[in-house]
Write a protein that holds these residues in place. Structure first.
Motif, PDB file in Angstrom:
ATOM      1  N   ILE A  96       0.959  -1.064   0.081  1.00  4.54           N
ATOM      2  CA  ILE A  96      -0.030  -0.095   0.044  1.00  4.54           C
ATOM      3  C   ILE A  96       0.861   1.247  -0.076  1.00  4.54           C
ATOM      4  O   ILE A  96       0.708   2.124  -0.741  1.00  4.54           O
ATOM      5  N   LEU A 119      -3.385   3.101  -5.615  1.00  8.31           N
ATOM      6  CA  LEU A 119      -4.132   2.231  -4.768  1.00  8.31           C
ATOM      7  C   LEU A 119      -5.485   2.581  -5.187  1.00  8.31           C
ATOM      8  O   LEU A 119      -6.084   3.837  -5.376  1.00  8.31           O
ATOM      9  N   THR A 142      -9.162   0.036  -0.017  1.00  8.42           N
ATOM     10  CA  THR A 142      -8.623  -0.892   0.933  1.00  8.42           C
ATOM     11  C   THR A 142     -10.107  -1.191   1.382  1.00  8.42           C
ATOM     12  O   THR A 142     -10.929  -0.722   1.687  1.00  8.42           O
ATOM     13  N   ALA A 192      -6.363  -4.986  -0.345  1.00  8.83           N
ATOM     14  CA  ALA A 192      -6.182  -3.831  -1.028  1.00  8.83           C
ATOM     15  C   ALA A 192      -6.235  -3.946  -2.628  1.00  8.83           C
ATOM     16  O   ALA A 192      -5.419  -4.661  -3.096  1.00  8.83           O
ATOM     17  N   ALA A 222      -3.251   2.800   5.489  1.00 14.59           N
ATOM     18  CA  ALA A 222      -4.161   3.081   4.360  1.00 14.59           C
ATOM     19  C   ALA A 222      -4.679   4.513   4.509  1.00 14.59           C
ATOM     20  O   ALA A 222      -4.740   5.258   3.476  1.00 14.59           O
ATOM     21  N   SER A 269      -6.757   6.735   2.126  1.00 12.60           N
ATOM     22  CA  SER A 269      -7.741   5.295   1.831  1.00 12.60           C
ATOM     23  C   SER A 269      -8.641   5.119   3.138  1.00 12.60           C
ATOM     24  O   SER A 269      -7.662   5.043   4.006  1.00 12.60           O
ATOM     25  N   PRO A 308     -10.395   2.404   5.026  1.00 12.65           N
ATOM     26  CA  PRO A 308     -10.777   1.026   4.623  1.00 12.65           C
ATOM     27  C   PRO A 308     -12.322   0.628   4.720  1.00 12.65           C
ATOM     28  O   PRO A 308     -13.047   1.438   5.563  1.00 12.65           O
TER      29      PRO A 308
END
Length: 131
Positions: free
Chosen positions: A24, A31, A34, A51, A89, A94, A96
């Motif tokens: 990641i 990316l 996630t 991911a 993340a 990101s 999740p």
């Protein structure tokens, strides 16, 4: 255009979480999303961390790296592994996505489980459709 999406299992142990977090971090420009996938087992709540990455260069392949059902969550406290995954993340921008699923043990073959997960992710517009 994405022609192929596939789960790539890294394993279930603590070192595998470090590998996923490194993927990641080092591929943050690729990316896509996630995921924290949970399922109920007789031993408790089993968590998977995954991911999804955009295709590299001109390829049409979207890899989804996963540490499948290796972390059991007891109670409402987050494990150190889950916190590490979430922090990594979030550092890349990101958050999740948390999804509850059937456990992989409910499927006759592992490929059927991954088809099931892919379908759920696509239906919820978390993975792009194949073109």
């Amino acid at each position: 255009m994405i022609l192929h999406q596939r789960f790539i299992e890294l394993g279930e142990g603590f070192g595998d979480i470090f590998e996923l977090c490194e993927l990641i971090s080092t591929n943050s420009n690729r990316l896509h999303k996630t995921f924290i996938l949970s399922s109920v087992t007789p031993a408790g709540l089993a968590l998977s961390f995954a991911a999804a990455f955009e295709p590299a260069n001109d390829s049409n392949f979207m890899p989804i790296y996963i540490c499948r059902e290796g972390i059991l969550q007891q109670g409402s406290d987050k494990s150190k592994r889950r916190m590490l995954f979430e922090e990594t993340a979030e550092k890349t921008g990101s958050i999740p996505v948390y999804i509850e699923l059937k456990n992989s043990s409910e499927f006759a073959e592992r490929d059927l489980f991954y088809h099931y997960v892919t379908g759920i992710l696509r239906l919820n517009h978390l993975l792009p459709p194949l073109r």
